[in-house]
Design an enzyme around this catalytic site. Sequence first.
Site, PDB file in Angstrom:
ATOM      1  N   LYS A  45      22.591 -17.286  34.820  1.00  0.00           N
ATOM      2  CA  LYS A  45      21.174 -17.661  34.928  1.00  0.00           C
ATOM      3  C   LYS A  45      21.015 -18.570  36.148  1.00  0.00           C
ATOM      4  O   LYS A  45      21.885 -19.417  36.414  1.00  0.00           O
ATOM      5  CB  LYS A  45      20.782 -18.389  33.637  1.00  0.00           C
ATOM      6  CG  LYS A  45      19.308 -18.721  33.469  1.00  0.00           C
ATOM      7  CD  LYS A  45      19.062 -19.340  32.085  1.00  0.00           C
ATOM      8  CE  LYS A  45      17.608 -19.648  31.822  1.00  0.00           C
ATOM      9  NZ  LYS A  45      17.392 -20.180  30.447  1.00  0.00           N
ATOM     10  N   SER A  74      13.632 -17.852  27.817  1.00  0.00           N
ATOM     11  CA  SER A  74      13.537 -17.929  29.259  1.00  0.00           C
ATOM     12  C   SER A  74      14.645 -17.194  30.010  1.00  0.00           C
ATOM     13  O   SER A  74      14.488 -16.900  31.189  1.00  0.00           O
ATOM     14  CB  SER A  74      13.551 -19.391  29.699  1.00  0.00           C
ATOM     15  OG  SER A  74      14.797 -19.991  29.403  1.00  0.00           O
ATOM     16  N   SER A 119      15.883 -19.637  24.011  1.00  0.00           N
ATOM     17  CA  SER A 119      15.916 -18.933  25.297  1.00  0.00           C
ATOM     18  C   SER A 119      17.126 -18.027  25.527  1.00  0.00           C
ATOM     19  O   SER A 119      17.155 -17.305  26.524  1.00  0.00           O
ATOM     20  CB  SER A 119      15.829 -19.937  26.451  1.00  0.00           C
ATOM     21  OG  SER A 119      14.513 -20.390  26.592  1.00  0.00           O
TER      22      SER A 119
END
Lengths: 527, 98
Positions: free
Chosen positions: A88, A163, A187
């Site tokens: 990420k 997310s 997330s």
Amino acid sequence: MTDSTRLSAHEVAAHFRTGDLSSRDATTAAIEAAERGNRALNAWLSIDRERALAEADAADARLRAAHASGAAAVGALHPLLGVPVALKDLVSIKGGQCTAGSRILEGYRAPYDAHVTERLRAVGAVIVGKTNMDEFAMGSSTEHSAFGPTANPWDLERVPGGSSGGSAAAVAAYHVPLAIGTDTGGSIRQPAALTGIVGMKPTYGRVSRYGIVAFASSLDQIGPFARDAQDAAALLHAVAGRDERDSTSAPVPVPDGLLHLTASDDEAAAGLRGKRLGLPKEYFVAGMEPGTEARVRAAVGALEAAGAIVEEVSLPHTDYGLAAYYIVAPAEASANLARYDGIRYGPAARDGDILANYLATRGAGFGDEVKRRIMLGTYALSAGYYDAFYVKAQKVRTLIKGDFDAVWAAGFDAIVAPTSPGVAFRFGAKMDDPVAMYLNDACTLPVNMAGLPGVSIPCGLADGLPVGLQFIGAPWTELGLLELARGYEALTEDAEWRALEPTDLALSLDPAVPTPVERTAVAGTRA
Amino acid sequence: MATLSRDEVAHVAHLARLGLSEAELSRLEGQLNHILEQYAKLAELDTEAIAPTAQTIELENILRDDVATPSLPVEEALANAPERRGDFIVVPAIMSGE
């Protein structure tokens, strides 16, 4: 040799060991899949071919050396050696970009490696690139990225969750078998559910957050995405454990069992027998989609049929979780994000005196959702409201944690629940209503509030879209949760839905297909 | 529970050092008040006797030996600065006069 991108990490590792696949070939295939699919998906913010191939060659050298020294040396190799993985874009790689999905970190180059990066390098995993995310990890759809939304490979007109939507989409679309995400209120687990893969949020303190862009420091935790429980366990094992540079990382031993989840379906299914699972009635929330509820209840039925003892339990303060979370998380975020001032790094707007510079830099650099949360947090912490909001929310947090503690004290091995109240939704469906967007996290955020581990695994489809099943455990029980996940995988090994690939996977490779930015511009959903 | 006026929204934005447009302030006024309505639910709970939870894993203070260890070299620490002069970051003057 079949297309290596379709293999799990442990299958890739097995091919490395028999010598019929090299890390260079697996990495090249991963990069090509990522580059081909990225127009339609926008899952990746950067791909570093040169660095990845250098790491792959180093892994191949270690593999060759092991082969030369014999079977024992090959057997001792780490299962992630040479395996492609995505990070990420809030995990620091020295010298690389680290945007956290925000304009305010555009152009920033990380001055050091995150702990997670170091650990992956140490075991020889190959870092292919950085994935898209909601800005500063604030969101449940990846629509709040400053670099455009990510699409779901199951339906290119829908979100992948968030997310960590880029990491989830990259794994679901067979670009890479593994990815790292972060989970502050769901997330990792919610995007895993919405894209039909495995995602785990470990116990608070399990993985060092050194070198990770902070959102809400009492809630943030790093964890793995994978396409099966064995791979998720191996990735967690690689990154977990005490690191003195993060004083919240706990000196708790990491079980080696994470490296040895059973490959035998019979053994995995037998492990479910006699396990006591609590089914929290409050997690079947009002507004839950009937298809999602049906899949989750069917999965619970399958666990019961395999010998698990399922009993309804109550987590009576669940309904207060959302409000308490949306005080605690924005409050911590408003403090953490005070550092983005345009002085030491990042774009700087020059608009007169230093105060004007702050206002201009932050006004231009942050997106709508981040501004909303900074405003909420600043208000909740401001004089006169601190007790009414922040302290009140922390007290409610005690009650939420107490709900879970009572379940563990009653002897349950885990809680089984839905991950998300519904399947992947269309772009724009919740962008104008923050409260509707926040409801996505109703079944995941209490787990962060209580600091517990939770894992989401696929349990079938509703309306052709993936549904996630969540196991939640007492602190430090990640191994037990992943064994339950592996058990459920074994029960459903032959289920029809397991053989399906994401519906729009082939379409995602079509160079004529619109990008997510083009789609959402047409839909008129971007602010 | 409290509601936020437009002026209060602007004040909070100032406290947060966020330069917001008039349109943003108007939108936030509605959205923040809608979210504050959700917070009102917490008032249903009597938490008088409940201790607050700030973190969940109950670690004691984590101490280390007080010894100097290598840290980020100046050159690398300043590499991202928008404006620098020598080993310093340049900012507008924060004090008037000489």
